[in-house]
Scaffold this active site. Structure first.
Site, PDB file in Angstrom:
ATOM      1  CD  GLU A  92     -18.437 -56.478 -59.954  1.00  0.00           C
ATOM      2  OE1 GLU A  92     -18.380 -55.242 -59.812  1.00  0.00           O
ATOM      3  OE2 GLU A  92     -19.446 -57.150 -59.644  1.00  0.00           O
ATOM      4  CB  ALA A 119     -23.239 -57.179 -68.356  1.00  0.00           C
ATOM      5  CG  HIS A 140     -21.299 -69.581 -16.124  1.00  0.00           C
ATOM      6  ND1 HIS A 140     -22.071 -68.451 -15.977  1.00  0.00           N
ATOM      7  CD2 HIS A 140     -20.384 -69.560 -15.112  1.00  0.00           C
ATOM      8  CE1 HIS A 140     -21.668 -67.777 -14.922  1.00  0.00           C
ATOM      9  NE2 HIS A 140     -20.639 -68.433 -14.368  1.00  0.00           N
ATOM     10  N   GLY A 167     -30.771 -40.947 -39.839  1.00  0.00           N
ATOM     11  CA  GLY A 167     -30.506 -41.633 -38.571  1.00  0.00           C
ATOM     12  C   GLY A 167     -30.843 -43.104 -38.614  1.00  0.00           C
TER      13      GLY A 167
END
Length: 462
Positions: free
Chosen positions: A35, A119, A441, A184
């Site tokens: 990374e 890398a 509910h 947008g």
């Protein structure tokens, strides 16, 4: 020059890469991950997580500001709020740091070796990594490319000064008085609406005839309504042309030139795969346009090289990359797996939120006769108690056997329904399965059941 060997090398520690490496480590595979930045990639560091933190802060600020105006129907009044954006950004950064540290810890727990650096391929089995301490050579039996994507930069609006990407927008020290947003789509509207709630005067410039063009017009109508309520000016059929001083140059839909005064110009015109800089020319991969071509097991055209995530195409979503990464790790371990993309839910964190999973009504109609059931949140008790009555849940199913093909929703907090939508499609649910499932509910999830009942011809609460 140092050299290490491993069974699996993962290039990129974004959502796809780190999940692949962790799962491989759990399966006992000798794994190395490379990374260049921090673990978590774009999503965790400068994308999904920090943007949602800022969106939440903006929502909370707007709630208090609404109460301070004396127009809250809840009977709550407070003094006028003050926003310290620097403190907000610091809070956001704290969340990001906790999560990136968590990813690093999970990689270590799975016994994955992490190498920090850039890398570059030397051949299909070997990469050279430029680290702080020198060049590290890594040889691997299998390689997974998970290099992700990057913000698209417009040649006539290069980043720098007042022109910013979403990365800079999430690190501003103060709310700009005037913000112009070029694009947008979902990123532009998510951040544009957030800054409008924090007090910025926002103008959105979109070249297409409507915003959020990847969604159908009915689904986006509540978002367009909310944009107007927030005072966001939307210029449709308009094209950003450049910057001059403290203004964005725009060509309007009728071909005229105009200027939009802006302290900051946020460019959100899309993302592109990161396929340059890591030695693609040293290996022979087939491409699908600008993306790496893969099969249903994420294999590239070269034996022993897989590719996952944004670098392989749309939809560029973190959870798609994660699913691919987990699958590839199991394939490398000898498990029988393939890539099932029947249901990849997509969420747009505008106000209100949008969720889609599976086929749209138009896509489903192309396959044959369909049934559509739609239930409005205006008839849902929980939505009403949250002042979130604008929106609906929609279910699309085959007319003959009632197999559910797609589910869409727009409304306050509907992102949390994405799991139920995805599960229904993954399990091959029919309208009767959803209608016959007892939904708690009072919850907005009841709208899902009612939409299925509506498609069957007997909705109970509308």
């Amino acid at each position: 020059m140092k050299e290490i060997s491993c069974k699996l090398l993962v290039i990129g520690a974004g959502p796809g890469g780190y999940v692949c490496a962790i799962r491989a480590g759990q399966l006992g595979i000798d794994t190395v991950i490379v990374e260049a930045g921090k673990p978590g990639g774009t999503c965790l560091n400068v994308g999904c997580i920090p943007s949602k933190a800022m969106i939440h802060a903006a929502e909370e600020f707007e709630k208090v500001a609404h109460m301070a105006s004396g127009s809250s129907p809840l009977g709550i009044s407070v003094a006028a709020p003050v926003l310290d954006l620097g403190k907000t950004v610091a809070w956001k950064d704290g969340i990001v740091n906790r999560l990136t540290g968590g990813v690093a810890g999970l990689l270590k727990k799975a016994k994955v070796k992490t190498v920090y650096g850039w890398a570059t391929f030397r051949d299909g089995k070997t990469v050279a990594v430029e680290t702080e301490t020198g060049t590290q050579i890594i040889r691997a039996e299998t390689v997974v490319i998970a290099t992700g994507s990057a913000t698209v930069e417009l040649p006539f609006l290069p980043f720098g000064g007042s022109v910013i990407s979403s990365t800079e927008a999430l690190a501003l020290g103060e709310v700009p008085e005037k913000l112009a947003v070029a694009g947008g789509g979902y990123i532009g509207l998510e951040l544009g609406m957030a800054f409008a709630k924090m007090g910025a005067a926002v103008t959105v410039v979109e070249a297409l005839p409507r915003v959020l063009a990847q969604y159908d017009a009915e689904l986006t109508r509540p978002v367009v309504k909310r944009l107007a309520q927030l005072g966001v000016e939307v210029m449709l059929g308009a094209k950003a042309k450049g910057v001059k001083g403290d203004a964005l140059l725009v060509e309007t839909a009728d071909g005229k030139s105009t200027k939009i005064a802006a302290d900051k110009i946020l460019v959100t015109v899309g993302r592109k795969p990161v396929t340059e800089g890591w030695g693609l020319d040293q290996i022979d991969l087939d491409m699908a346009g600008k993306f790496i071509k893969i099969d249903d097991q994420c294999r590239s055209s070269m034996r022993g090289i897989y590719a996952i995530g944004d670098v392989t195409g749309e939809p560029m979503l973190a959870h798609r990359a994660m699913a691919q990464g987990e699958m590839v790790a199991e394939i490398v371990a000898g498990h029988k797996r393939s890539w099932d993309k029947r249901s990849i839910p997509a969420v747009c964190f505008t106000d209100p939120e949008l969720v889609t999973a599976g086929l749209t009504p138009e896509e489903a109609k192309a396959l044959g006769e369909i049934k559509i059931g739609q239930f409005p949140f205006a008839a849902n008790g929980r939505a009403m108690t949250k002042l979130g009555e604008d929106g609906f849940v929609r279910v699309v199913a085959r007319a003959d056997n009632h197999l559910v093909l797609g589910i869409q929703a727009v409304g306050q907090g509907v992102s949390e329904l994405a799991a139920a939508f995805g599960l229904a499609l993954e399990m091959g649910a029919r309208l009767e399965d959803i209608a016959g499932t007892i939904h708690a509910h009072p919850t907005q999830g009841e709208g899902f059941q009612e939409a299925a009942l509506k498609a069957l011809g007997h909705a109970l609460h509308v």
